[in-house]
Design a protein around this motif. Sequence first.
Motif, PDB file in Angstrom:
ATOM      1  N   LEU A  20     -26.932  21.884  45.105  1.00 43.90           N
ATOM      2  CA  LEU A  20     -26.869  22.932  45.616  1.00 43.90           C
ATOM      3  C   LEU A  20     -27.045  22.479  47.377  1.00 43.90           C
ATOM      4  O   LEU A  20     -26.168  22.697  48.301  1.00 43.90           O
ATOM      5  CB  LEU A  20     -28.189  24.032  46.277  1.00 43.90           C
ATOM      6  N   MET A  21     -27.497  21.718  48.139  1.00 42.80           N
ATOM      7  CA  MET A  21     -27.629  21.007  49.218  1.00 42.80           C
ATOM      8  C   MET A  21     -26.443  20.774  49.370  1.00 42.80           C
ATOM      9  O   MET A  21     -25.421  20.265  50.672  1.00 42.80           O
ATOM     10  CB  MET A  21     -29.181  19.444  49.445  1.00 42.80           C
ATOM     11  N   ALA A  22     -25.100  19.702  48.647  1.00 41.97           N
ATOM     12  CA  ALA A  22     -24.129  19.185  48.793  1.00 41.97           C
ATOM     13  C   ALA A  22     -23.464  20.543  49.296  1.00 41.97           C
ATOM     14  O   ALA A  22     -22.677  20.366  49.575  1.00 41.97           O
ATOM     15  CB  ALA A  22     -23.917  18.701  47.500  1.00 41.97           C
ATOM     16  N   ILE A  23     -23.262  21.300  48.607  1.00 42.73           N
ATOM     17  CA  ILE A  23     -22.277  22.228  48.566  1.00 42.73           C
ATOM     18  C   ILE A  23     -22.456  23.467  50.263  1.00 42.73           C
ATOM     19  O   ILE A  23     -21.784  22.814  51.055  1.00 42.73           O
ATOM     20  CB  ILE A  23     -22.721  24.245  48.104  1.00 42.73           C
ATOM     21  N   LYS A  24     -24.080  23.213  50.446  1.00 40.89           N
ATOM     22  CA  LYS A  24     -24.581  23.289  51.956  1.00 40.89           C
ATOM     23  C   LYS A  24     -23.731  22.478  53.165  1.00 40.89           C
ATOM     24  O   LYS A  24     -23.202  23.190  54.158  1.00 40.89           O
ATOM     25  CB  LYS A  24     -25.985  24.046  52.457  1.00 40.89           C
ATOM     26  N   TYR A  25     -23.613  21.222  52.972  1.00 39.23           N
ATOM     27  CA  TYR A  25     -23.622  20.140  54.051  1.00 39.23           C
ATOM     28  C   TYR A  25     -22.109  20.304  53.852  1.00 39.23           C
ATOM     29  O   TYR A  25     -21.589  20.029  54.768  1.00 39.23           O
ATOM     30  CB  TYR A  25     -24.268  18.692  53.676  1.00 39.23           C
ATOM     31  N   GLY A  26     -21.769  20.038  52.319  1.00 34.26           N
ATOM     32  CA  GLY A  26     -19.491  20.293  52.338  1.00 34.26           C
ATOM     33  C   GLY A  26     -19.383  21.642  53.130  1.00 34.26           C
ATOM     34  O   GLY A  26     -18.527  20.639  53.620  1.00 34.26           O
ATOM     35  N   LEU A  27     -19.799  22.541  52.710  1.00 36.01           N
ATOM     36  CA  LEU A  27     -19.216  23.852  53.627  1.00 36.01           C
ATOM     37  C   LEU A  27     -19.469  23.833  54.384  1.00 36.01           C
ATOM     38  O   LEU A  27     -19.262  24.679  54.930  1.00 36.01           O
ATOM     39  CB  LEU A  27     -18.317  24.219  52.725  1.00 36.01           C
ATOM     40  N   GLN A  28     -20.521  23.212  55.153  1.00 36.61           N
ATOM     41  CA  GLN A  28     -21.369  23.514  56.008  1.00 36.61           C
ATOM     42  C   GLN A  28     -21.577  24.635  56.445  1.00 36.61           C
ATOM     43  O   GLN A  28     -21.312  25.819  57.614  1.00 36.61           O
ATOM     44  CB  GLN A  28     -20.001  23.133  57.512  1.00 36.61           C
ATOM     45  N   LEU A  29     -22.560  25.407  55.079  1.00 33.85           N
ATOM     46  CA  LEU A  29     -22.832  26.940  54.802  1.00 33.85           C
ATOM     47  C   LEU A  29     -23.908  26.492  56.011  1.00 33.85           C
ATOM     48  O   LEU A  29     -25.173  25.491  56.279  1.00 33.85           O
ATOM     49  CB  LEU A  29     -23.201  27.019  53.787  1.00 33.85           C
ATOM     50  N   SER A  30     -24.676  28.139  56.183  1.00 30.52           N
ATOM     51  CA  SER A  30     -25.663  28.046  57.513  1.00 30.52           C
ATOM     52  C   SER A  30     -26.564  28.401  56.939  1.00 30.52           C
ATOM     53  O   SER A  30     -26.474  28.448  55.688  1.00 30.52           O
ATOM     54  CB  SER A  30     -25.649  29.813  58.908  1.00 30.52           C
ATOM     55  N   ASP A  31     -27.857  28.239  57.603  1.00 33.03           N
ATOM     56  CA  ASP A  31     -29.605  28.330  57.017  1.00 33.03           C
ATOM     57  C   ASP A  31     -29.843  29.395  56.428  1.00 33.03           C
ATOM     58  O   ASP A  31     -29.975  29.591  55.413  1.00 33.03           O
ATOM     59  CB  ASP A  31     -30.003  27.888  57.739  1.00 33.03           C
ATOM     60  N   TYR A  32     -28.459  30.488  57.013  1.00 30.51           N
ATOM     61  CA  TYR A  32     -29.164  31.943  55.881  1.00 30.51           C
ATOM     62  C   TYR A  32     -28.298  31.892  54.672  1.00 30.51           C
ATOM     63  O   TYR A  32     -29.011  32.673  54.084  1.00 30.51           O
ATOM     64  CB  TYR A  32     -28.719  33.228  57.126  1.00 30.51           C
ATOM     65  N   VAL A  33     -27.115  31.514  54.460  1.00 32.71           N
ATOM     66  CA  VAL A  33     -26.457  31.540  53.435  1.00 32.71           C
ATOM     67  C   VAL A  33     -27.249  30.682  51.858  1.00 32.71           C
ATOM     68  O   VAL A  33     -28.059  31.006  51.485  1.00 32.71           O
ATOM     69  CB  VAL A  33     -25.665  31.051  53.372  1.00 32.71           C
ATOM     70  N   ILE A  34     -27.841  29.006  52.503  1.00 32.95           N
ATOM     71  CA  ILE A  34     -28.797  28.292  51.303  1.00 32.95           C
ATOM     72  C   ILE A  34     -29.773  27.765  52.652  1.00 32.95           C
ATOM     73  O   ILE A  34     -29.045  26.928  53.739  1.00 32.95           O
ATOM     74  CB  ILE A  34     -27.939  27.010  51.080  1.00 32.95           C
ATOM     75  N   PRO A  35     -30.558  27.991  52.813  1.00 30.49           N
ATOM     76  CA  PRO A  35     -31.157  26.865  53.464  1.00 30.49           C
ATOM     77  C   PRO A  35     -31.745  25.710  53.278  1.00 30.49           C
ATOM     78  O   PRO A  35     -31.548  25.353  52.399  1.00 30.49           O
ATOM     79  CB  PRO A  35     -32.640  27.928  53.052  1.00 30.49           C
ATOM     80  N   GLY A  36     -31.952  24.610  54.422  1.00 29.88           N
ATOM     81  CA  GLY A  36     -32.174  23.355  54.054  1.00 29.88           C
ATOM     82  C   GLY A  36     -33.754  22.577  53.858  1.00 29.88           C
ATOM     83  O   GLY A  36     -35.131  23.752  53.390  1.00 29.88           O
ATOM     84  N   PRO A  37     -34.123  21.798  53.496  1.00 28.89           N
ATOM     85  CA  PRO A  37     -34.906  21.471  53.037  1.00 28.89           C
ATOM     86  C   PRO A  37     -35.945  21.921  53.562  1.00 28.89           C
ATOM     87  O   PRO A  37     -37.081  21.859  52.590  1.00 28.89           O
ATOM     88  CB  PRO A  37     -34.763  19.531  52.210  1.00 28.89           C
TER      89      PRO A  37
END
Lengths: 254, 260
Positions: A20-37
């Motif tokens: 999930l984190m790989a997708i978040k940082y790979g696609l540069q998704l905001s914390d609203y979509v996928i929150p950070g650790p």
Amino acid sequence: MLYRRLYQFFMIYFLGLASLMAIKYGLQLSDYVIPGPPEIASTGLRVSGRYLLNVLNTLAVAILGHILAIVLATGIGIIGRLTAWIGSFIRVAAYNIQAYPIVAVAPIIFILLGDGLSSRLLIAAMICYFPLLLSFVGIFSEPVPEIEHFFESTRRMTWRLQIKIRAFENIHKLITVVVGSATLAMVGTIVAEFIAANAGIGYSIRIALYQSDLAKILVALFLIGICTSLYLVLLEWIGYRIRRRWAIPEGGLK
Amino acid sequence: MLYEIKLHSNIKYIKVSPAFESTRTGAQGPMLLECKNINYQYPGSDTQVFRDLNGRVADPGFHALFGPSGVGKTTLARMICGEIKHFSGQLITAGLERILYTYNLERLPGWSSVGEHLQLNTPTSSRHRMDELVASFGLQGCMDSRFAQLSLGQQNRTNLARYLLQDFDLLVMDESLANVDEGTKEKIILKIKQMFPDRAFLYISHNVVEVAKFCKQVFVLRNFHKFPQAIVLEGRNYTGGPGVDKKKLEHTMLEIVNAL
């Protein structure tokens, strides 16, 4: 057993989280979509106490539903072994009924029984009942001629003895089916809560979904995984104790 | 001859007309096991097992059912004990009200020890025989063990012992002493003959020497295309004591082998 189960769960959970984190940082998704650790951790600290109580509530309903399903499946399984046609009829009926997804039937149950405990219990029991029933009917209908022959020919056979022989000879299968269906009971309860109930972790997940709060959902999934693993370990331990007590004499093999 | 007439006077014959209608006739009186024109083929199979099978074994004692593999020994045994019912012809079991059939693959339930199982499943009338049987079968050391923990020979002896402790008139022993060494086998057979002189046994075995030596009558079963399909011969009926006459034993063995 406990260590292995928890280890396997942590592996899967953190692999999923890493993806999930790989997708978040790979696609540069905001914390609203996928929150950070950090947000997941802070949400965990904030809601885990309440969520743990919710998971335990769900687990209690799942265990009750599971027990209900085991008792029903045992009863019907015993009746199903009486004659070939009754066993065959029960098997065909069970195959047909379980073909309906319980999620599709659940709204009817909620309309009829409301959103309280009874609906959650019934759905939990129904979702794990049919796999248990099919296995129990199969096991209790299958003769063990090399053991039963003596009791049949000396006219000592009773239905209780017959069930005891067949259950003993298939104890590994029975335990595997019961442990396997425990996961289904938990899934059934969460699905019921997710659809319409007013308590349990499924209900909390539904609220979190309305708030689009993925961090809460991830915390809920973590606690569900831990509690389900502990329940499975408990069942495996009970199965192990039954096997030890029944099959192997005290003091081990001679 | 006179004896045969007396036997027949005690048997109620039932008329059998259509094919594949079987009659299993039991009657009080001296022991007699007789097959009359038995025909049988397994349901759904084209292969005939018996064609006009005839033969008789009379009186208590240790008798044998002998024949090559696949000839129908177990099938006949299952007919005798009533497990197979749909055959044509007559099977007369006079004086044999309680017929038991045991085979060498049987197992005891695994949840209790061998000793507990024997205690629980031995009728009160046979309790006094239990210790003697256990001792002479060499099973004293097995009483606290579970069945699965025993060797194959011990398992077969245990299974046979529990059947011998039941109430029966005829015990059909289908390879019940397989995996038992020759010395122990002889000891067991002689013990059975000594302990149960008034009962009948039908011992199924592939060993021509033991069949010829120990058995009173040998029911030799042949392939279904041979006629007659069964021949009954006299065995040496050795009961212990001075050794068996080797020449006579060889003669009996030759008779049995030639009958096949």
